[in-house]
Design a protein around this motif. Structure first.
Motif, short mmCIF file in Angstrom:
data_model
loop_
_atom_site.label_atom_id
_atom_site.label_comp_id
_atom_site.label_asym_id
_atom_site.label_seq_id
_atom_site.Cartn_x
_atom_site.Cartn_y
_atom_site.Cartn_z
N THR A 205 0.83 -1.21 0.00
CA THR A 205 0.00 0.00 0.00
C THR A 205 0.86 1.25 0.00
O THR A 205 0.65 2.19 -0.78
N LEU A 206 1.86 1.28 0.87
CA LEU A 206 2.74 2.45 0.96
C LEU A 206 3.53 2.66 -0.33
O LEU A 206 3.69 3.79 -0.81
N THR A 207 4.03 1.57 -0.91
CA THR A 207 4.81 1.66 -2.14
C THR A 207 3.96 2.18 -3.30
O THR A 207 4.40 3.05 -4.07
N ALA A 208 2.74 1.68 -3.41
CA ALA A 208 1.85 2.11 -4.49
C ALA A 208 1.50 3.59 -4.37
O ALA A 208 1.49 4.33 -5.36
N LEU A 209 1.23 4.03 -3.14
CA LEU A 209 0.89 5.44 -2.93
C LEU A 209 2.08 6.34 -3.23
O LEU A 209 1.94 7.38 -3.88
#
Length: 326
Positions: A205-209
């Motif tokens: 989630t953090l990487t995609a954001l």
């Protein structure tokens, strides 16, 4: 925002008042002792005024409105102003972390440590199939929602924002305005958050954001460079008008002020505005919102007087500002 519920308790919207108070008393006591919190205080919703609850909504940039909270609901806040835990508001527990230094991973680590430390004293509702269980079924899984707020006046006022968002469209990402409405961008701010919590992990989630946000900022920087090189008269005119509105209005509503301050920030970046810094304009952007504005006055301010008080406050903050456009 990290949501958790306590095993063997039904969700707060079905929970009776005595059980809600029991959760606040028992879990709140443990939460006050969590490592990483700076002098935390547990505040019951019924003991806070409407303005104080609105202030929390504004400060933590949450799309949840705390006005309706009352008995059986509470807030735990620490002196850093960056940490908040909600009790019985939607879910039994909501862990909030406000990050102002672009440190997604560091903020996640801090929230995770708080959640894990509290999890040593209470058992969270968890399903091997659906992950952490939440009152909203669409938030199960990691139950982690990360919202990134980006101010993009370059894209908005060069009228490129819609084309950029269409090009970068991603079903995993939800984009709205400051108040959660996808059709209304206030203060040139985009709120960008993950669309899914089920079937993903926190790191993904953090990487995609971060990847999505980086692409937006590349486009915003490109738009600003083009403005700086070409000095488009229509944008120079917008900056001049925003300056006039902020400096000479007798009264001004919050949304009009937020929009004008954002354009003024663009003017500072273009060297069209002097006498104020980005940081000072960011502070003004926060302080002209209703609850933040009212907190500056010791006496009660009538509702009808708020637009005038806002204009006065803005005039004082901009007293040394100069427009450099001829």
């Amino acid at each position: 925002n990290l949501q958790r519920n306590i095993e063997k308790f039904i969700f707060p919207n079905k929970l009776d008042l005595d059980r809600k108070k029991q959760i606040i008393a028992l879990v709140g006591k443990e939460a006050l002792g969590l490592p990483g919190l700076v002098n935390p205080a547990l505040l019951k919703a019924e003991d806070l005024s409407a303005v104080e609850k609105e202030y929390l909504t504004e400060h933590f940039l949450t799309m949840q409105n705390f006005h309706h909270t009352g008995q059986g609901e509470a807030f735990l806040i620490d002196d850093s102003g960056e940490q908040m835990i909600l009790f019985n508001i939607g879910d039994h527990l909501n862990f909030y972390r406000l990050d102002t230094i672009d440190n997604f991973e560091g903020s996640w680590n801090l929230v995770s440590k708080l959640e894990s430390a509290l999890g040593e004293h209470v058992a969270y509702s968890f399903s091997p199939k659906f992950g952490f269980l939440t009152s909203d079924p669409t938030k199960c899984g990691t139950a982690l929602t990360v919202t990134v707020y980006l101010q993009v006046p370059g894209l908005v006022h060069s009228e490129k924002i819609n084309a950029v968002l269409e090009t970068l469209e991603d079903e995993n990402i939800f984009i709205s305005g400051l108040h959660g409405d996808p059709s209304e961008i206030i203060g040139d701010i985009l709120a960008i958050q993950n669309n899914f919590t089920l079937g993903v992990n926190e790191e993904g989630t953090l990487t995609a954001l971060r990847s999505f946000v980086t692409k937006i900022m590349v486009e915003e920087n490109s738009a600003r460079l083009e403005i700086r090189q070409n000095n488009p008269p229509e944008i120079m005119d917008k900056v001049s008008r925003a300056f006039a509105v902020l400096m000479h209005s007798y009264q001004i509503e919050a949304i009009e002020a937020l929009n004008a301050i954002s354009i003024l920030k663009l003017g500072v970046d273009m060297n069209w505005i002097a006498g104020i810094s980005y940081q000072e304009l960011n502070l003004l952007f926060c302080n002209c919102r209703r609850a933040h504005l009212l907190s500056q006055y010791s006496e009660k301010v009538a509702q009808a007087e708020i637009p005038h008080k806002r204009a006065e406050s803005i005039h004082a903050a901009l007293k040394n500002v100069k427009l450099l456009l001829g």
